[in-house]
Design a protein around this motif. Structure first.
Motif, PDB file in Angstrom:
ATOM      1  N   SER A  41      19.912 -91.138 -70.483  1.00 23.28           N
ATOM      2  CA  SER A  41      20.718 -90.485 -71.510  1.00 23.28           C
ATOM      3  C   SER A  41      22.083 -91.136 -71.654  1.00 23.28           C
ATOM      4  CB  SER A  41      20.873 -88.995 -71.176  1.00 23.28           C
ATOM      5  OG  SER A  41      21.836 -88.381 -71.995  1.00 23.28           O
ATOM      6  N   TYR A  42      22.666 -91.561 -70.531  1.00 23.30           N
ATOM      7  CA  TYR A  42      24.009 -92.132 -70.577  1.00 23.30           C
ATOM      8  C   TYR A  42      24.026 -93.489 -71.274  1.00 23.30           C
ATOM      9  CZ  TYR A  42      24.615 -88.548 -66.999  1.00 23.30           C
ATOM     10  OH  TYR A  42      24.623 -87.358 -66.307  1.00 23.30           O
ATOM     11  N   GLY A  43      22.880 -94.175 -71.299  1.00 25.29           N
ATOM     12  CA  GLY A  43      22.792 -95.420 -72.047  1.00 25.29           C
ATOM     13  C   GLY A  43      22.584 -95.203 -73.536  1.00 25.29           C
ATOM     14  N   MET A  44      22.098 -94.013 -73.916  1.00 24.37           N
ATOM     15  CA  MET A  44      21.797 -93.721 -75.318  1.00 24.37           C
ATOM     16  C   MET A  44      22.923 -92.993 -76.040  1.00 24.37           C
ATOM     17  SD  MET A  44      17.869 -92.370 -75.015  1.00 24.37           S
ATOM     18  CE  MET A  44      17.857 -91.963 -76.777  1.00 24.37           C
ATOM     19  N   VAL A  45      23.522 -92.030 -75.368  1.00 17.20           N
ATOM     20  CA  VAL A  45      24.399 -91.076 -76.057  1.00 17.20           C
ATOM     21  C   VAL A  45      25.623 -91.719 -76.703  1.00 17.20           C
ATOM     22  CG1 VAL A  45      25.980 -89.140 -75.650  1.00 17.20           C
ATOM     23  CG2 VAL A  45      23.608 -89.009 -74.857  1.00 17.20           C
ATOM     24  N   PRO A  46      26.360 -92.644 -76.046  1.00 17.87           N
ATOM     25  CA  PRO A  46      27.570 -93.171 -76.703  1.00 17.87           C
ATOM     26  C   PRO A  46      27.295 -93.795 -78.063  1.00 17.87           C
ATOM     27  CG  PRO A  46      27.598 -93.697 -74.373  1.00 17.87           C
ATOM     28  CD  PRO A  46      26.237 -93.138 -74.660  1.00 17.87           C
ATOM     29  N   ALA A 187      19.294 -87.282 -84.258  1.00 17.69           N
ATOM     30  CA  ALA A 187      18.082 -87.088 -83.466  1.00 17.69           C
ATOM     31  C   ALA A 187      18.176 -87.836 -82.145  1.00 17.69           C
ATOM     32  CB  ALA A 187      16.855 -87.552 -84.252  1.00 17.69           C
ATOM     33  N   ALA A 188      18.823 -89.004 -82.137  1.00 19.15           N
ATOM     34  CA  ALA A 188      19.006 -89.748 -80.889  1.00 19.15           C
ATOM     35  C   ALA A 188      19.945 -89.005 -79.945  1.00 19.15           C
ATOM     36  CB  ALA A 188      19.545 -91.148 -81.195  1.00 19.15           C
ATOM     37  N   VAL A 189      20.964 -88.347 -80.494  1.00 17.04           N
ATOM     38  CA  VAL A 189      21.838 -87.515 -79.656  1.00 17.04           C
ATOM     39  C   VAL A 189      21.036 -86.376 -79.027  1.00 17.04           C
ATOM     40  CG1 VAL A 189      23.844 -85.986 -79.637  1.00 17.04           C
ATOM     41  CG2 VAL A 189      23.890 -88.079 -81.012  1.00 17.04           C
ATOM     42  N   ALA A 190      20.189 -85.744 -79.833  1.00 15.20           N
ATOM     43  CA  ALA A 190      19.349 -84.658 -79.319  1.00 15.20           C
ATOM     44  C   ALA A 190      18.381 -85.165 -78.248  1.00 15.20           C
ATOM     45  CB  ALA A 190      18.584 -84.001 -80.457  1.00 15.20           C
ATOM     46  N   ALA A 191      17.845 -86.368 -78.444  1.00 14.60           N
ATOM     47  CA  ALA A 191      16.943 -86.949 -77.444  1.00 14.60           C
ATOM     48  C   ALA A 191      17.684 -87.184 -76.132  1.00 14.60           C
ATOM     49  CB  ALA A 191      16.351 -88.253 -77.965  1.00 14.60           C
ATOM     50  N   GLY A 192      18.928 -87.646 -76.218  1.00  8.24           N
ATOM     51  CA  GLY A 192      19.730 -87.831 -75.014  1.00  8.24           C
ATOM     52  C   GLY A 192      19.954 -86.519 -74.284  1.00  8.24           C
ATOM     53  N   ALA A 193      20.157 -85.451 -75.042  1.00  9.35           N
ATOM     54  CA  ALA A 193      20.324 -84.134 -74.430  1.00  9.35           C
ATOM     55  C   ALA A 193      19.066 -83.721 -73.674  1.00  9.35           C
ATOM     56  CB  ALA A 193      20.664 -83.106 -75.503  1.00  9.35           C
ATOM     57  N   GLY A 194      17.916 -83.957 -74.287  1.00  4.41           N
ATOM     58  CA  GLY A 194      16.664 -83.589 -73.634  1.00  4.41           C
ATOM     59  C   GLY A 194      16.414 -84.404 -72.375  1.00  4.41           C
ATOM     60  N   LEU A 195      16.737 -85.690 -72.408  1.00  4.34           N
ATOM     61  CA  LEU A 195      16.521 -86.540 -71.245  1.00  4.34           C
ATOM     62  C   LEU A 195      17.367 -86.104 -70.058  1.00  4.34           C
ATOM     63  CD1 LEU A 195      16.392 -90.107 -72.853  1.00  4.34           C
ATOM     64  CD2 LEU A 195      14.541 -88.954 -71.642  1.00  4.34           C
ATOM     65  N   VAL A 196      18.646 -85.830 -70.286  1.00  4.40           N
ATOM     66  CA  VAL A 196      19.506 -85.483 -69.155  1.00  4.40           C
ATOM     67  C   VAL A 196      19.110 -84.138 -68.561  1.00  4.40           C
ATOM     68  CG1 VAL A 196      21.367 -84.275 -70.387  1.00  4.40           C
ATOM     69  CG2 VAL A 196      21.886 -85.631 -68.346  1.00  4.40           C
ATOM     70  N   LEU A 197      18.683 -83.207 -69.396  1.00  2.00           N
ATOM     71  CA  LEU A 197      18.275 -81.905 -68.874  1.00  2.00           C
ATOM     72  C   LEU A 197      16.978 -82.026 -68.082  1.00  2.00           C
ATOM     73  CD1 LEU A 197      18.905 -78.900 -68.723  1.00  2.00           C
ATOM     74  CD2 LEU A 197      17.625 -78.588 -70.851  1.00  2.00           C
ATOM     75  N   ALA A 198      16.013 -82.753 -68.627  1.00  2.00           N
ATOM     76  CA  ALA A 198      14.733 -82.921 -67.935  1.00  2.00           C
ATOM     77  C   ALA A 198      14.925 -83.683 -66.626  1.00  2.00           C
ATOM     78  CB  ALA A 198      13.742 -83.655 -68.839  1.00  2.00           C
ATOM     79  N   GLY A 199      15.716 -84.758 -66.662  1.00  2.00           N
ATOM     80  CA  GLY A 199      15.928 -85.542 -65.456  1.00  2.00           C
ATOM     81  C   GLY A 199      16.653 -84.764 -64.378  1.00  2.00           C
ATOM     82  N   THR A 200      17.651 -83.975 -64.771  1.00  4.20           N
ATOM     83  CA  THR A 200      18.400 -83.201 -63.785  1.00  4.20           C
ATOM     84  C   THR A 200      17.528 -82.139 -63.134  1.00  4.20           C
ATOM     85  OG1 THR A 200      20.462 -83.548 -65.001  1.00  4.20           O
ATOM     86  CG2 THR A 200      20.412 -81.727 -63.440  1.00  4.20           C
ATOM     87  N   LEU A 201      16.759 -81.422 -63.934  1.00  3.76           N
ATOM     88  CA  LEU A 201      15.893 -80.380 -63.375  1.00  3.76           C
ATOM     89  C   LEU A 201      14.828 -80.986 -62.467  1.00  3.76           C
ATOM     90  CD1 LEU A 201      15.489 -78.008 -66.463  1.00  3.76           C
ATOM     91  CD2 LEU A 201      17.014 -77.764 -64.490  1.00  3.76           C
ATOM     92  N   ALA A 202      14.314 -82.160 -62.847  1.00  8.48           N
ATOM     93  CA  ALA A 202      13.345 -82.819 -61.974  1.00  8.48           C
ATOM     94  C   ALA A 202      13.996 -83.274 -60.673  1.00  8.48           C
ATOM     95  CB  ALA A 202      12.720 -84.014 -62.708  1.00  8.48           C
TER      96      ALA A 202
END
Length: 422
Positions: A41-46, A187-202
């Motif tokens: 996510s950190y590579g995508m969001v900026p 949509a790419a910002v939203a995808a970054g949000a989903g990635l960081v949440l999924a990765g953190t919970l995992a």
């Protein structure tokens, strides 16, 4: 069985000190994979955020300002967020941060989905999101320390982690580009949000993360004698970041002066390739010299290679010089993390790693800003030399400390404390 008792023993790891041995450690692949998923996510969001703000009606100036505010709050509050992880443990501290961060990114995506979003609103959401960024990199390095008590394997794990993180920042913008072909930047910002949440919970669901409960109290991070070793790690990390931040812009100026702006991507790719090769090769070697002795040598190598790059007569020579400089980047950052890990009190390792990470990112931003003022006013070779100066200064300061204390001896007790307040 706990993850602390299940990694390979020190005797076994000494016979197989390889990257395969790192990844064969029980729970390592699952933990590392979860952390990488969130860190993607950190590579995508900026980039996604900048494009989304611009497309919603803001100018490039507004988008750049919003992105700078996001970076400032994310980078400079990282040690504070890491201290919360040290205090409460990743299971209790990370999910609220990730939920807030992902939720605020989702609001940014909603606000910029259509044109007309007020810049003040998007700016406020972006700043709030930056303040909540989960410190997944520092947390993963702390978990590596628990997974791999053997120092040789830990060096390989940190090298692998550093190289993988760099590759995420290369692949993240590529993913944004792919998403732009089927949807907008929001949509790419939203995808970054989903990635960081999924990765953190995992990540927090892994056995090794479940074992870390935190200290339950505020972490001072101080030991008698102060944190000279940590300060040297932070200084070297900042100098490395400054060199890279300056190099990007100087490569652009070098290529444009020769009418070949399209070569910039290839030259920067040579830098990334050199860093990846250097990082993996460095991690595969069992070094006899301690981290505090190796770090000045790596900083000196980076500084000399960067200064030499300014003397390149043409683009192929510049690409070769930049690739040579890249050989020192991942090893220098890896060694800085290892030195910070040695210097920190056990209950403050996440914050120590966050200081190194913060220094690198702040140095990168400062290098870009400083060289932006110098390019066009000074000869380009002089700009390269000035960008190399902090790395050479860091090397000289580190070498003097090693000489004062005796390069072959173990650290004095008074020199291993981590003054995390810096």
């Amino acid at each position: 069985m706990s993850s602390q008792s299940s990694p390979p023993s020190s005797s076994r790891s000494s016979h197989t000190p390889s990257y395969a041995a790192v990844l064969r450690t029980p729970h390592a692949r699952r933990t590392f994979g979860a952390a990488l998923l969130g860190r993607l996510s950190y590579g995508m969001v900026p980039l996604a955020m900048m494009l989304a703000v611009r497309d919603s009606g803001g100018s490039y100036a507004v988008a750049g300002t919003v992105l700078a505010l996001f970076g400032l709050t994310s980078v400079f509050l990282s040690p504070t967020r890491a201290a919360l992880v040290d205090r409460y443990g990743p299971r209790r501290a990370l999910p609220p941060m990730a939920a807030l961060y992902a939720g605020l990114l989702a609001l940014v995506a909603c606000a910029t989905w259509r044109p007309g979003a007020p810049p003040v609103l998007t700016g406020a959401l972006v700043v709030a999101a930056g303040a909540c960024t989960p410190p997944l990199g520092p947390v993963m390095r702390t978990l590596w320390r628990r997974l791999l008590p053997d120092r040789a394997l830990l060096q390989r794990a940190y090298s692998l982690d550093t190289v993988a993180e760099e590759l995420l920042f290369v692949s993240g913008p590529l993913l944004v580009g792919l998403l732009l072909t089927v949807a907008g930047p929001a949509a790419a910002v939203a995808a970054g949000a989903g990635l960081v949440l999924a990765g953190t919970l995992a990540l927090v669901s892994t056995p090794v993360a479940r074992e870390v409960d935190g200290t339950g109290s505020a972490v001072s991070g101080e030991r008698p004698g102060g944190g000279g070793a940590l300060r040297r790690a932070v200084l070297a990390s900042a100098a490395t970041g400054l060199a890279l931040g300056a190099l990007d812009l100087m490569v652009v100026a070098f290529a444009e002066a020769r009418g070949q702006a399209g070569a910039v991507a290839w030259i920067l790719a040579a830098l990334s390739a050199g860093s990846a090769v250097g990082g993996l090769a460095y991690g595969a070697v069992t070094w006899s010299a301690p981290n505090r002795a190796r770090l000045p040598l790596l900083a000196a190598g980076l500084g000399l290679a960067l200064a030499g790059a300014g003397l390149a007569p043409n683009l192929p020579a510049l690409a070769a010089a930049v690739a040579l400089a890249g050989l020192f980047v991942s090893p220098a950052v890896t060694t800085a993390y290892l030195l910070a890990d040695e210097a920190a009190a056990p209950q403050a390792r996440t914050r120590a790693g966050a200081w190194v990470n913060t220094a690198f990112n702040a140095g990168s931003a400062g290098g870009t800003a400083t060289v932006g003022l110098l390019v066009g006013r000074l000869p380009l070779p002089l700009c390269f030399a000035l960008a190399a100066a902090p790395a050479l200064f860091s090397a000289a300061a580190g070498a003097r400390r090693v000489r004062d204390f005796g390069g072959g001896r173990s650290l004095r007790k008074s020199d291993t404390g981590a003054d995390l307040g810096l």
